[in-house]
Design an enzyme around this catalytic site. Sequence first.
Site, PDB file in Angstrom:
ATOM      1  N   LYS A 155      -2.423   9.788  -4.174  1.00 42.33           N
ATOM      2  CA  LYS A 155      -2.183   8.321  -3.939  1.00 42.33           C
ATOM      3  C   LYS A 155      -3.797   7.667  -4.267  1.00 42.33           C
ATOM      4  O   LYS A 155      -3.883   7.347  -5.082  1.00 42.33           O
ATOM      5  CB  LYS A 155      -2.239   8.044  -2.767  1.00 42.33           C
ATOM      6  CG  LYS A 155      -2.407   6.678  -2.362  1.00 42.33           C
ATOM      7  CD  LYS A 155      -1.351   6.550  -1.220  1.00 42.33           C
ATOM      8  CE  LYS A 155      -2.211   6.902  -0.148  1.00 42.33           C
ATOM      9  NZ  LYS A 155      -3.072   6.969  -0.031  1.00 42.33           N
ATOM     10  N   THR A 156      -5.031   8.641  -3.155  1.00 43.85           N
ATOM     11  CA  THR A 156      -6.326   7.937  -4.004  1.00 43.85           C
ATOM     12  C   THR A 156      -6.928   7.988  -5.217  1.00 43.85           C
ATOM     13  O   THR A 156      -8.223   7.329  -4.780  1.00 43.85           O
ATOM     14  CB  THR A 156      -7.205   8.918  -2.375  1.00 43.85           C
ATOM     15  OG1 THR A 156      -6.930   8.623  -0.952  1.00 43.85           O
ATOM     16  CG2 THR A 156      -8.666   8.648  -2.671  1.00 43.85           C
ATOM     17  N   ASP A 161      -4.323  -0.389  -0.282  1.00 46.14           N
ATOM     18  CA  ASP A 161      -3.740   1.085   0.115  1.00 46.14           C
ATOM     19  C   ASP A 161      -2.577   1.405   1.228  1.00 46.14           C
ATOM     20  O   ASP A 161      -2.625  -0.198   2.169  1.00 46.14           O
ATOM     21  CB  ASP A 161      -4.961   1.594   0.907  1.00 46.14           C
ATOM     22  CG  ASP A 161      -4.186   3.326   0.448  1.00 46.14           C
ATOM     23  OD1 ASP A 161      -3.469   3.986  -0.044  1.00 46.14           O
ATOM     24  OD2 ASP A 161      -5.566   3.526   1.397  1.00 46.14           O
ATOM     25  N   GLU A 162      -2.212   2.104   1.299  1.00 48.97           N
ATOM     26  CA  GLU A 162      -1.046   2.641   2.293  1.00 48.97           C
ATOM     27  C   GLU A 162      -0.028   1.399   2.704  1.00 48.97           C
ATOM     28  O   GLU A 162       0.105   0.681   4.326  1.00 48.97           O
ATOM     29  CB  GLU A 162      -1.614   3.164   3.792  1.00 48.97           C
ATOM     30  CG  GLU A 162      -2.388   4.067   3.318  1.00 48.97           C
ATOM     31  CD  GLU A 162      -1.806   5.429   3.604  1.00 48.97           C
ATOM     32  OE1 GLU A 162      -0.362   5.193   3.367  1.00 48.97           O
ATOM     33  OE2 GLU A 162      -1.960   6.439   3.123  1.00 48.97           O
ATOM     34  N   GLN A 186       6.596   8.145   4.153  1.00 49.15           N
ATOM     35  CA  GLN A 186       5.924   7.967   5.533  1.00 49.15           C
ATOM     36  C   GLN A 186       5.756   6.899   6.589  1.00 49.15           C
ATOM     37  O   GLN A 186       4.491   6.533   7.091  1.00 49.15           O
ATOM     38  CB  GLN A 186       4.386   8.656   4.502  1.00 49.15           C
ATOM     39  CG  GLN A 186       4.290   9.645   3.968  1.00 49.15           C
ATOM     40  CD  GLN A 186       3.098  10.142   3.617  1.00 49.15           C
ATOM     41  OE1 GLN A 186       2.747  10.688   4.214  1.00 49.15           O
ATOM     42  NE2 GLN A 186       3.067  11.008   1.995  1.00 49.15           N
ATOM     43  N   ARG A 230       2.271  18.148   5.450  1.00 45.00           N
ATOM     44  CA  ARG A 230       1.386  18.745   5.676  1.00 45.00           C
ATOM     45  C   ARG A 230       1.077  19.998   5.515  1.00 45.00           C
ATOM     46  O   ARG A 230      -0.033  20.324   5.042  1.00 45.00           O
ATOM     47  CB  ARG A 230       1.055  18.124   7.661  1.00 45.00           C
ATOM     48  CG  ARG A 230       1.714  16.672   7.962  1.00 45.00           C
ATOM     49  CD  ARG A 230       0.613  15.499   7.373  1.00 45.00           C
ATOM     50  NE  ARG A 230       1.526  15.170   6.497  1.00 45.00           N
ATOM     51  CZ  ARG A 230       1.227  14.563   5.442  1.00 45.00           C
ATOM     52  NH1 ARG A 230       0.234  14.255   5.252  1.00 45.00           N
ATOM     53  NH2 ARG A 230       2.497  13.579   4.781  1.00 45.00           N
TER      54      ARG A 230
END
Length: 666
Positions: A59-60, A250-251, A281, A621
């Site tokens: 994503k980043t 973002d997010e 998420q 994770r």
Amino acid sequence: MVKKYSLKRVNRIGVDEKQKPIEPIFKLDYKNLLNTAQYEAVMTTEGPVLVIAGAGTGKTRTLVYRVARLIESGVNPGSILLLTFTRKASQEMLRRASELIDARCEKVSGGTFHSFANLILRKFSNKIGLNSNFTILDQSDSEDVINLVRGNLGFDKNKKRFPKKQTLEDIFSLAVNRQKPIEEIVDEDYHHFIDSLSEILRIFKEYTEFKKRNSMLDYDDLLLTLKKLLVENEDFRKYIHRTYKYIMVDEFQDTNKLQADIVALLGGSSRNIMVVGDDSQSIYSFRGANFKNIIDFPNQFKDAKLITIEENYRSTQAILNFTNEIIAHAKEKFPKVLFTKNSFGDLPYLVSADSDNLQSKFIVEKILELREEGIDLKEMSVLFRSGYLSFDLEIELNKAGIPFKKFGGMKFIETAHVKDVMSLLRIINNPTDKISWFRVLQLLAGIGPKKARDIIDDIDRTSSVKLDFQKFIRDKNYPENVGSLFDTLSKSSKASLSPSDKLNILLPYYEPLLREKYDDFHKRLKDLEIFQMISENYRSLNSFLDDLALEPPSSSIYDIAASGNEEEFLTLSTIHSAKGLEWNSVFVISVVEGFFPSSRSAESFDDIEEERRLMYVACTRAKRNLFITYPMTLFERGNGLVFTKVSRFLSPINNEYFDEWVLNEE
């Protein structure tokens, strides 16, 4: 007659250059540097765009390359606004973009919602009736102002139960961020204060007026005032739309209602808004985050382009197959199936143990095995739904000499209510423990520091390590509640009683004090059940107290530095604090009904669905090894030993996606 001649510029082959515009030359080969979905997101620069980026899908990287692409296309860096949830995140993205092309990326407007609001409001403070040097109140400042207002109104002397300053600040903040009336917040989340609603509303009114009179804004006011300006002031709105042509967020799944409203208002007529996030998420509703913001984006912007990024760069395919199954049962979601070019790897392990303590011993043993295989402790983590679920494990790790740090929740002996109960036990173990006496006595109504010292002096004069609590009561003339304390200590001090037996006497005595002292007593009661469950493993009170005396860990997962001289440590973390991080090997513990999902979420569809997403976040994770563990029996105060049921989020998953282990103690 004078004729006019128009000079027309032509290229060398005589074609009008207007017919063939000059294409910008790009430094980066975007198509070969990005996967297909990332490339589509980077190249889509106009209109509303929703990018669903699954866990570990880059994503980043996508955001970084999109910033670079816009600037390489000739977009003025100052007209790009990148909103993130931490200043560190935006700085890191813009730094990476600068490394890709050049320093123009550093001129992009990047930051958090609050920092952006502060920058704009200081520039336009005259439009909101504030001085340009208005004061920003942090959370602690806000609580102090609320306490001052509360005192001025006389509610600090209120005889009936009344919310503390921290609780009031929580109520006011949730009302702003969820864009709901205070009445609804109190009814939904703080119903035990419903009788104080009129006083709470009065405090909020006075708090708001106090801030206005003194040119103050709290964190929530920054966003609320920015939205109000965008809605009500046309000149201001036009200025914003002229200045910022491209909005990136973002997010987005973590935005609250107020932040989502601001994003929509910033877009203007061009609506060049790209929001990036993962609906699977969305786990921060307790902070006011609204899952519906990302789900409803395509409804809000009918022509929005939906791009789903599914190629995962973190985990093995075996782990992804398992996590895909977890989220497949979500009732409301954007469909996606994560895949990877990584190796298939080992199947996740679902491990059942006879007891909580056997679960802890297994984890300790497995951690030592993995370390022998060459995996550093820093590449391992233990994740849990709530902080108290690791209490027994912490004791076993300490016995094994495994260094660890715990994040996202206080170690249980640091919580005030557990300290209270431990002080009662310490008094039984050592009646000359003045520190514990001082704490316990002040739990009682009418006993302040001076009176507590007087009683402690009387106890000290007996100079006996085997204090006769009953004799002491008969010899001294103290208030009834002090006599009740000594009577309880006397009953629980019998040498024949185990630590658990002692707690069976102490906890019913302490519970009314807990309810009186703490606004969130209902959350703290579960800690005490776990505390008693741990005591079941001990026959000696002295050894029980010794094992609990551990070094307190750091409270922030972003402040990773080993305690003492240890350079390597195991991470223990709540799942909320672990979001965005990754480890080679991950243990997710105590995945049983009542704990995960928590019993408090059982009555709400939305809460259960968020718990499912929390399980998904925990399991995604892991890069190479995933262990999911649960005890088949647990000790419950009042019910004794009870059988558990594995979490509903795991029971529907076909056993082809995991290896099942049942532990037997040799």
